[in-house]
Design a protein around this motif. Structure first.
Motif, PDB file in Angstrom:
ATOM      1  N   GLY A   1       4.055   4.814 -12.451  1.00 41.77           N
ATOM      2  CA  GLY A   1       2.698   5.191 -12.832  1.00 41.77           C
ATOM      3  C   GLY A   1       2.639   6.689 -13.097  1.00 41.77           C
ATOM      4  O   GLY A   1       3.036   7.489 -12.259  1.00 41.77           O
ATOM      5  N   PHE A   2       2.160   7.059 -14.277  1.00 43.00           N
ATOM      6  CA  PHE A   2       2.046   8.469 -14.659  1.00 43.00           C
ATOM      7  C   PHE A   2       0.636   8.957 -14.315  1.00 43.00           C
ATOM      8  O   PHE A   2      -0.354   8.289 -14.649  1.00 43.00           O
ATOM      9  N   ALA A   3       0.562  10.114 -13.669  1.00 43.44           N
ATOM     10  CA  ALA A   3      -0.737  10.630 -13.233  1.00 43.44           C
ATOM     11  C   ALA A   3      -0.751  12.156 -13.280  1.00 43.44           C
ATOM     12  O   ALA A   3       0.295  12.795 -13.422  1.00 43.44           O
ATOM     13  N   VAL A   4      -1.948  12.715 -13.161  1.00 48.28           N
ATOM     14  CA  VAL A   4      -2.130  14.162 -13.191  1.00 48.28           C
ATOM     15  C   VAL A   4      -2.231  14.684 -11.762  1.00 48.28           C
ATOM     16  O   VAL A   4      -2.965  14.125 -10.936  1.00 48.28           O
ATOM     17  N   LEU A   5      -1.479  15.733 -11.474  1.00 48.07           N
ATOM     18  CA  LEU A   5      -1.523  16.333 -10.136  1.00 48.07           C
ATOM     19  C   LEU A   5      -2.928  16.880  -9.867  1.00 48.07           C
ATOM     20  O   LEU A   5      -3.517  17.547 -10.715  1.00 48.07           O
ATOM     21  N   GLY A   6      -3.452  16.597  -8.672  1.00 50.31           N
ATOM     22  CA  GLY A   6      -4.798  17.029  -8.337  1.00 50.31           C
ATOM     23  C   GLY A   6      -5.863  16.046  -8.763  1.00 50.31           C
ATOM     24  O   GLY A   6      -7.052  16.249  -8.494  1.00 50.31           O
ATOM     25  N   GLY A   7      -5.468  14.953  -9.428  1.00 44.79           N
ATOM     26  CA  GLY A   7      -6.427  13.964  -9.901  1.00 44.79           C
ATOM     27  C   GLY A   7      -6.669  12.855  -8.900  1.00 44.79           C
ATOM     28  O   GLY A   7      -6.337  12.947  -7.717  1.00 44.79           O
ATOM     29  N   ALA A   8      -7.220  11.730  -9.415  1.00 46.30           N
ATOM     30  CA  ALA A   8      -7.681  10.640  -8.552  1.00 46.30           C
ATOM     31  C   ALA A   8      -6.561   9.970  -7.774  1.00 46.30           C
ATOM     32  O   ALA A   8      -6.807   9.364  -6.722  1.00 46.30           O
ATOM     33  N   PHE A   9      -5.299  10.063  -8.266  1.00 44.54           N
ATOM     34  CA  PHE A   9      -4.204   9.338  -7.612  1.00 44.54           C
ATOM     35  C   PHE A   9      -3.259  10.262  -6.854  1.00 44.54           C
ATOM     36  O   PHE A   9      -2.218   9.832  -6.372  1.00 44.54           O
ATOM     37  N   ALA A  10      -3.619  11.537  -6.736  1.00 42.21           N
ATOM     38  CA  ALA A  10      -2.758  12.502  -6.072  1.00 42.21           C
ATOM     39  C   ALA A  10      -3.099  12.682  -4.607  1.00 42.21           C
ATOM     40  O   ALA A  10      -2.339  13.316  -3.869  1.00 42.21           O
ATOM     41  N   GLU A  11      -4.230  12.134  -4.162  1.00 42.62           N
ATOM     42  CA  GLU A  11      -4.579  12.178  -2.742  1.00 42.62           C
ATOM     43  C   GLU A  11      -5.615  11.114  -2.468  1.00 42.62           C
ATOM     44  O   GLU A  11      -6.264  10.598  -3.370  1.00 42.62           O
ATOM     45  N   GLY A  12      -5.745  10.756  -1.187  1.00 37.84           N
ATOM     46  CA  GLY A  12      -6.787   9.810  -0.792  1.00 37.84           C
ATOM     47  C   GLY A  12      -6.503   8.367  -1.144  1.00 37.84           C
ATOM     48  O   GLY A  12      -7.391   7.524  -1.037  1.00 37.84           O
ATOM     49  N   ILE A  13      -5.269   8.030  -1.593  1.00 40.10           N
ATOM     50  CA  ILE A  13      -4.925   6.636  -1.850  1.00 40.10           C
ATOM     51  C   ILE A  13      -3.823   6.223  -0.888  1.00 40.10           C
ATOM     52  O   ILE A  13      -3.011   7.033  -0.456  1.00 40.10           O
ATOM     53  N   ASP A  14      -3.785   4.948  -0.546  1.00 37.09           N
ATOM     54  CA  ASP A  14      -2.852   4.452   0.472  1.00 37.09           C
ATOM     55  C   ASP A  14      -2.057   3.300  -0.125  1.00 37.09           C
ATOM     56  O   ASP A  14      -2.609   2.239  -0.409  1.00 37.09           O
ATOM     57  N   LEU A  15      -0.758   3.523  -0.332  1.00 35.58           N
ATOM     58  CA  LEU A  15       0.129   2.507  -0.884  1.00 35.58           C
ATOM     59  C   LEU A  15       1.316   2.345   0.069  1.00 35.58           C
ATOM     60  O   LEU A  15       2.411   2.855  -0.180  1.00 35.58           O
ATOM     61  N   PRO A  16       1.125   1.674   1.196  1.00 38.55           N
ATOM     62  CA  PRO A  16       2.167   1.624   2.239  1.00 38.55           C
ATOM     63  C   PRO A  16       3.318   0.698   1.870  1.00 38.55           C
ATOM     64  O   PRO A  16       3.242  -0.086   0.931  1.00 38.55           O
ATOM     65  N   GLY A  17       4.370   0.802   2.682  1.00 33.79           N
ATOM     66  CA  GLY A  17       5.527  -0.066   2.504  1.00 33.79           C
ATOM     67  C   GLY A  17       6.193   0.163   1.162  1.00 33.79           C
ATOM     68  O   GLY A  17       6.291   1.286   0.671  1.00 33.79           O
TER      69      GLY A  17
END
Length: 776
Positions: free
Chosen positions: A663-679
């Motif tokens: 998954g390609f994303a922007v640093l500091g954006g919606a997927f750079a913090e506050g998400i939890d993808l364990p395991g």
């Protein structure tokens, strides 16, 4: 009453004397500063014996009522209640006037009892802020009739006060016995809980850096609730940066309640504060009884709704909505009312730190001992900068000049002329394309000082619109109100302009310029907010270095900084530094091929789900296009500009257990913090940037100011904010005690000592460098 209870005169009368419709139609009102100045002006016009801000108190059946009367003239035996206003007094709602008289009568009763008076003249003083004219409404009252009125108000409040005192006792007894809801603490969780409890016990602020995955939310709420009865804390505010943080807090509170016995019901009132636009049941309708059925008769139905709400106790968004619907009242304003009576309030950080913060205002008015927990506190610097910044939009002014009432033409035209003068003096050409930054934004100028003549014109526009709408409320169009709010916010900050802020001008085309007041050092505004709380705990996985937050936020000198040791072992996270890659702006074209090669090499070595972070969408799109062309067999998907909430959820849903793709994303954006993808939902991250803010006039000015104040302008402007984003993004990989993964840092600067010092201490960093031949 079995237990003593104290209430302020204003709170007592708000409770007993309000009736009728909720009415939040726009009516120009004086600011808090203008109100203070108005009271001072009235006092200055009185005689030498005049007693301003006279403290008064009295009791009835265990209820103590306290407050400060605006003024008393012992010679004339006249007690005054001063109210500032704009426009015609005849437009003031009857229930508002009744509230003012109720306050004055209660003060009159307290005065007569304290001084042994048989009668007193009560005077409502309405001061028109614009003209300075006083309108006096007099009423002679005997001590006996005032005492009867006071007793009647107290009796109306006594049942509630009795209930509140008993609730407080049950709450404190329950919290005395509060136990941790799990069989054992996670590694690091106990240490954080102990530090929070000590901060609450000593009335200090705590900066706590604690790694992801140890259960920070529960580790802060549990000790703070335990400290409530012992430290006589009235309210706990759990404040977040984003909506998911509120959900985590509510889940933790529910866990504490379910583990507490008593059929899982802890006697604790929990309220979630929701933004007005998300709580509104009738979007697009005005907040008054003629437009909205939930505003009509709101105060008549409020007592029953309030009682039902406190009995329900659990008032998250849906719980509050259910109570409001059952009693046909507005859920948003019911929530605002219940903020007075809840024990734990969960909401956004603006509720304590903004200039008009609800919880801070209630704490001050009611003399609460409040404790504040701030989640993801590394974001508070930027959030607070936004709270104390303002903009003026020339385009809005130009649109309004074509439609505004004729009476406003002169000040609006004067403001327009001053706009043109500022643009000309700033040296921007007609189209505003004379100078651009590296992102192609046109016509940017830093101004050395406030444009005083334009600010004066803005002040005149604000005053004129306010006075006009006071007399002609029917002219209150949305466009006119927006310009007024912009003008008032800008002028309010202009009054406090100093080294903590700067002024800039951005030209965005013909007839469109934006004048900004940008806060750089929020500490100058936040110091009183920290002083107003008994204790503040700021916690995050990235709060290094401590001096960055101490200085920029204005934390008290005795603030404690703690770093909770990571429960993760270095062997769980492979950290690579690709020194053969440069992501500097000048090198980005040449970096695309080696970045793609590094990503596919790691993916082929260990297939699974990865996130790849870039400094901008343009950079992301360039690498993504080349990756798809060179490796069509590898699944890839991308963050896009302006994604909706549903689109973000779809993006995250791609990270299924056992799945594969990048998954390609922007640093500091919606997927750079506050998400939890364990395991194995996420096994690695590629970070192709240091996250440094762009090198431009604004950031160079910020650097200069921070150097003057703290001597660390380069670190505070560029390096530290960038590395906070990097560490947050990398923190998506290891979420639990059994997780394993890899982080690939793609830039030679990651190997520099001053950058390495900002990486987590538990990381074991491996430097990798490939030859040009290997990259070909």
């Amino acid at each position: 009453m079995s237990a003593a209870y104290r209430v302020a005169v204003r709170a007592l009368c708000d409770f007993t004397a309000r009736e009728g419709d909720l009415d939040h139609r726009f009516t120009p009102a004086p600011s808090a500063r203008e109100g203070v100045e108005g009271h001072t002006l009235v006092a200055s016009r009185r005689g030498e014996d005049y007693l301003a801000e006279l403290p008064l108190s009295g009791s009835f059946e265990g209820l103590t009522v306290t407050g400060r009367a605006d003024g008393y003239d012992p010679t004339a035996n006249r007690l005054e209640e001063v109210k500032t206003h704009r426009g015609s007094l005849e437009r003031m709602a009857d229930n508002q006037r009744a509230l003012h008289w109720a306050q004055l009568k209660v003060y009159g009763a307290l005065l007569c009892a304290e001084r042994g008076l048989e009668h007193v003249t009560l005077t409502l003083v309405y001061l028109d802020i614009a003209s300075g004219k006083e309108t006096l409404l007099n009423q002679d009252a005997s001590a006996s009739e005032l005492e009867s009125f006071f007793i009647a108000q107290c009796r109306r409040f006594l049942a509630w006060a009795q209930q509140e005192a008993e609730h407080r006792q049950r709450r404190d007894d329950s919290l005395q016995a509060l136990s941790f809801p799990h069989a054992a603490f996670r590694p690091g969780q106990r240490e954080l809980a102990e530090d929070v409890y000590k901060a609450a016990s000593t009335g200090r602020c705590l900066l706590a850096q604690a790694p992801t995955g140890i259960g920070k939310t529960l580790a802060t709420l549990f000790p703070m609730l335990s400290a409530m009865p012992r430290q006589q804390i009235d309210r706990v505010a759990f404040l977040t940066m984003k909506t998911p943080g509120r959900r985590l807090a509510l889940d933790a509170l529910a866990t504490l309640g379910s583990a507490h016995g008593n059929e899982g019901k802890m006697p604790l009132r929990v309220l979630e504060l929701v933004a007005r636009d998300k709580a509104c049941e009738y979007p697009g309708r005005a907040c008054h009884g003629e437009a909205c059925p939930l505003a009509a008769g709101f105060y008549d139905r409020l007592p029953a709704a309030r009682q039902a709400a406190v009995e329900q106790a659990w008032l998250d968004r849906e719980g509050l909505r259910e109570v409001a619907a059952a009693h046909e009242v507005c859920p948003y304003y019911l929530g605002q009312e219940l903020a007075r009576w809840a024990d734990v309030i969960v909401g956004d950080v603006n509720h304590w730190f903004d200039s008009h913060a609800l919880l801070h205002g209630l704490a001050q008015a009611n003399d609460w001992r409040a404790a504040v927990l701030v989640d993801e506190a590394h974001n508070l610097v930027e959030r607070a900068r936004g709270m104390y910044s303002a903009e003026l939009d020339q385009q809005r002014l130009n649109r309004l000049r074509r439609t505004a009432p004729k009476a406003l033409s002169r000040p609006l035209n004067r403001m327009a002329r001053q706009w043109q003068t500022v643009i000309k003096e700033a040296g921007l050409d007609e189209m505003g394309l004379e100078k651009t930054d590296e992102n192609g934004k046109p016509g940017y100028r830093l101004l050395e000082a406030l444009p005083d003549k334009l600010v004066t014109a803005v002040q005149q526009v604000g005053a004129t619109i306010t006075d006009h709408l006071g007399e002609h409320p029917e002219d209150a169009s949305l466009e006119l109100q927006e310009l007024l709010f912009e003008a008032l916010a800008f002028c309010r900050l202009a009054e406090h302009f100093g080294s903590h802020s700067l002024c800039d001008l951005t030209r965005q085309g013909r007839g469109r310029a934006v004048l900004g007041l940008r806060n750089l050092i929020p500490a100058d505004f936040l110091v009183p907010r920290f002083k107003a709380a008994h204790s503040v705990v700021l916690f995050s996985a990235t709060l290094t270095p401590a001096h960055y937050y101490r200085n920029l936020l204005g934390l008290p000198e005795n603030t404690v900084w703690r770093e909770v040791a990571s429960p993760f072992a270095a062997r769980q996270l492979e950290v690579q530094i690709r020194r053969d890659i440069s992501t500097r702006f000048r090198d980005r074209g040449a970096s695309v091929e080696p970045i793609v090669a590094a990503m596919v090499q790691q993916y082929q070595r260990s297939p699974g789900h990865y996130l790849a972070f870039f400094s901008s969408f343009a950079y992301l799109e360039a690498v993504l296009a080349r990756f798809r062309q060179a490796h069509p067999g590898v699944p890839v998907f991308s963050q896009t500009r302006g994604m909706t909430e549903a689109e973000r959820e779809t993006f995250l849903a791609r990270f299924t257990p056992g799945g594969q793709g990048i998954g390609f994303a922007v640093l500091g954006g919606a997927f750079a913090e506050g998400i939890d993808l364990p395991g194995d939902r996420l096994i690695g991250a590629f970070i192709a940037t240091l996250g440094l803010p762009p090198f431009n006039d604004f950031n160079e000015a910020l650097k200069s100011r921070l150097t003057e104040r703290f001597g660390q302008g380069d670190d505070y402007t560029y390096r530290i904010p960038g590395m906070i984003k990097v560490v947050q993004a990398a923190g998506r990989v290891i979420r639990g005690p059994k997780d394993e993964g890899v982080v690939v840092l793609m830039d030679d600067r990651f190997a520099q000592a001053n950058v390495r010092a900002l990486l987590p201490g538990w990381w074991a960093v491996e430097k990798r460098e490939r030859s040009r031949r290997q990259l070909s």
